[in-house]
Design a protein around this motif. Structure first.
Motif, PDB file in Angstrom:
ATOM      1  N   TYR A  25       0.940  -1.131  -0.020  1.00 38.34           N
ATOM      2  CA  TYR A  25       0.058   0.188   0.084  1.00 38.34           C
ATOM      3  C   TYR A  25       0.847   1.155  -0.117  1.00 38.34           C
ATOM      4  O   TYR A  25       0.574   2.245  -0.748  1.00 38.34           O
ATOM      5  N   MET A  26       1.781   1.430   0.846  1.00 38.42           N
ATOM      6  CA  MET A  26       2.740   2.604   0.806  1.00 38.42           C
ATOM      7  C   MET A  26       3.517   2.803  -0.440  1.00 38.42           C
ATOM      8  O   MET A  26       3.608   3.631  -1.019  1.00 38.42           O
ATOM      9  N   SER A  28       2.446   1.745  -3.288  1.00 34.99           N
ATOM     10  CA  SER A  28       1.308   2.109  -4.486  1.00 34.99           C
ATOM     11  C   SER A  28       0.994   3.598  -4.168  1.00 34.99           C
ATOM     12  O   SER A  28       0.443   3.916  -5.198  1.00 34.99           O
ATOM     13  N   GLN A  29       1.409   4.077  -3.214  1.00 36.37           N
ATOM     14  CA  GLN A  29       0.975   5.520  -2.971  1.00 36.37           C
ATOM     15  C   GLN A  29       2.240   6.505  -3.682  1.00 36.37           C
ATOM     16  O   GLN A  29       2.023   7.746  -3.550  1.00 36.37           O
ATOM     17  N   GLY A  30       3.300   5.755  -4.392  1.00 41.74           N
ATOM     18  CA  GLY A  30       4.209   6.433  -4.955  1.00 41.74           C
ATOM     19  C   GLY A  30       5.657   6.719  -4.025  1.00 41.74           C
ATOM     20  O   GLY A  30       6.389   7.795  -4.361  1.00 41.74           O
ATOM     21  N   LEU A  31       5.636   6.035  -2.851  1.00 45.21           N
ATOM     22  CA  LEU A  31       6.725   6.199  -1.660  1.00 45.21           C
ATOM     23  C   LEU A  31       7.901   6.303  -2.499  1.00 45.21           C
ATOM     24  O   LEU A  31       8.787   7.304  -2.377  1.00 45.21           O
ATOM     25  N   ASN A  34       8.727   9.445  -4.800  1.00 43.64           N
ATOM     26  CA  ASN A  34       8.829  10.648  -3.881  1.00 43.64           C
ATOM     27  C   ASN A  34      10.192  10.569  -3.375  1.00 43.64           C
ATOM     28  O   ASN A  34      10.837  11.664  -3.251  1.00 43.64           O
ATOM     29  N   ASP A 288     -12.668   3.951   2.705  1.00 44.54           N
ATOM     30  CA  ASP A 288     -11.618   4.259   1.892  1.00 44.54           C
ATOM     31  C   ASP A 288     -10.696   5.602   2.718  1.00 44.54           C
ATOM     32  O   ASP A 288      -9.563   5.384   2.406  1.00 44.54           O
ATOM     33  N   SER A 292      -6.696   5.825   3.023  1.00 46.99           N
ATOM     34  CA  SER A 292      -5.623   6.788   2.358  1.00 46.99           C
ATOM     35  C   SER A 292      -5.209   7.528   3.727  1.00 46.99           C
ATOM     36  O   SER A 292      -3.974   8.005   3.414  1.00 46.99           O
ATOM     37  N   ILE A 295      -2.522   5.210   5.150  1.00 47.97           N
ATOM     38  CA  ILE A 295      -1.138   5.160   4.333  1.00 47.97           C
ATOM     39  C   ILE A 295      -0.411   6.445   4.011  1.00 47.97           C
ATOM     40  O   ILE A 295       0.879   6.470   3.921  1.00 47.97           O
ATOM     41  N   SER A 296      -1.260   7.484   3.741  1.00 48.64           N
ATOM     42  CA  SER A 296      -0.590   8.748   3.680  1.00 48.64           C
ATOM     43  C   SER A 296       0.116   8.992   4.865  1.00 48.64           C
ATOM     44  O   SER A 296       1.516   9.508   4.628  1.00 48.64           O
ATOM     45  N   CYS A 299       3.568   7.193   4.699  1.00 49.76           N
ATOM     46  CA  CYS A 299       4.297   7.601   3.845  1.00 49.76           C
ATOM     47  C   CYS A 299       4.967   8.890   4.064  1.00 49.76           C
ATOM     48  O   CYS A 299       6.233   9.122   3.776  1.00 49.76           O
TER      49      CYS A 299
END
Ligand code: DIR
Ligand code: MN
Ligand code: MN
Ligand code: MN
Length: 311
Positions: A25-26, A28-31, A34, A288, A292, A295-296, A299
């Motif tokens: 999950y982390m 897939s948030q683009g960690l 970034n 949801d 988010s 997970i945000s 991250c």
């Protein structure tokens, strides 16, 4: 600026499945992207075989027990695998960012980093002290015990064979807690007897987060000295308002800003060598937004610890 992101999709240290999904999950948030943007050269490491763990979980659910302690074989073997991999990465002087998984993985991560940096100080950010021994644990969940193993508090003769590999040489003056607010009676006694420094939510209210982190850093490397620091960050330190999807939420925690400030300050010291981010469990979210938000936050902790600044 070399960074190893170690995925530790493991849930055997406690009873709620879903926490093994944290790393996916982390990421897939683009960690990873970034962190690349703020200048890190990254390798993605997966020392654990997720499917293998799943199979072991199912097989060992009934048989893998040692007195009151749940899944010591699974936890012991998994953390030893992490230990070996992380020792190598830390000795290569890579920053080791480990994404959990439950907090039992710290038995492996901290032992590994400590092999590379014997004089390191450990900052444990958590609502819980995670210092139950095999004797004192009520729940039998090993994510409530990693610090007792790291400090060698479980006698070898009483230890399950799978956990005897742990060096257990973390000294009481080389760990400091921040964020505590749910500490078992037996744990309070251990903290007191060993004189371990702990800043609870009371101290954060009393002194403010800035003063608390300065005092914590001073404990780990006294007299204004410097030295390597590792941070093991349980996201349940942050209030469940901001981090709802976690296994053992406790109200009255850090604000999101306080939680991020801690790691911003650590990054600023230039002495942070490794970070765990554990106990994000997207399966426990009721909607949801909870997923988010949680997970945000995970991250953001990683990015701030690795040098992202607001300006
Ligand atoms: C409790 C809870 N002290 C235990 N610990 C948790 O199970 O030993 N740690 N939730 O994260
Ligand atoms: Mn916790
Ligand atoms: Mn408790
Ligand atoms: Mn914890």
């Amino acid at each position: 600026n070399q960074l190893a992101i170690v995925q530790a999709p493991f849930c055997g240290g406690q009873g709620k499945s879903g926490v093994e999904k944290g790393p996916k999950y982390m990421l897939s948030q683009g960690l990873e992207e970034n962190l690349k943007e703020i200048g890190w050269d990254i390798t993605l490491e997966s020392p654990l075989n997720e499917k293998h763990i799943q199979e072991m979980m199912e097989r060992d659910a009934i048989t893998d027990q040692f007195k009151n302690t749940k899944r010591p074989k699974l936890v012991g073997e998994t953390t030893q695998t992490l230990y070996q991999s992380i020792t190598t990465l830390a000795k290569e002087r890579k920053f080791v960012l480990t994404l959990g998984g439950d907090h039992s993985i710290a038995i492996g991560t901290v032992s590994g980093v400590q092999d590379a940096y014997p004089d390191m100080g450990l900052l444990w950010i958590d609502a819980h002290a995670d210092i139950n021994t095999l004797e004192s644990t009520d729940s039998g969940n090993l994510h409530g015990c990693p610090v007792s193993f790291l400090m060698g508090l479980n006698k070898d003769s009483e230890c399950p064979p799978s956990l005897k590999w742990v060096p257990g040489n973390l000294k009481p003056n080389k760990i400091v807690y921040i964020g505590l607010r749910d500490v078992d009676t037996a744990e309070k006694k251990i903290l007191k007897d060993l004189g371990i420094k702990a800043f609870s939510m009371y101290h954060i209210d009393r002194f403010g987060i800035n003063k608390v982190i300065e005092m914590a850093l001073e404990c780990l490397h006294p007299n204004g000295g410097r030295g390597p620091i590792m941070c093991s960050y349980d996201v349940d330190a942050v209030d469940p308002l901001y981090v709802p999807a976690t296994g053992t939420p406790v109200r009255g925690g850090l604000t999101l800003r306080e939680g991020l400030f801690l790691v911003e300050r650590l990054a600023e010291t230039g002495d942070l060598v490794a970070l765990d981010i554990v106990e994000c469990n997207p399966a426990l979210a009721v909607n949801d937004i909870h997923v988010s938000d949680t997970i945000s936050a995970g991250c953001a902790i990683a990015r701030c610890a690795l040098g992202e600044t607001l300006l």
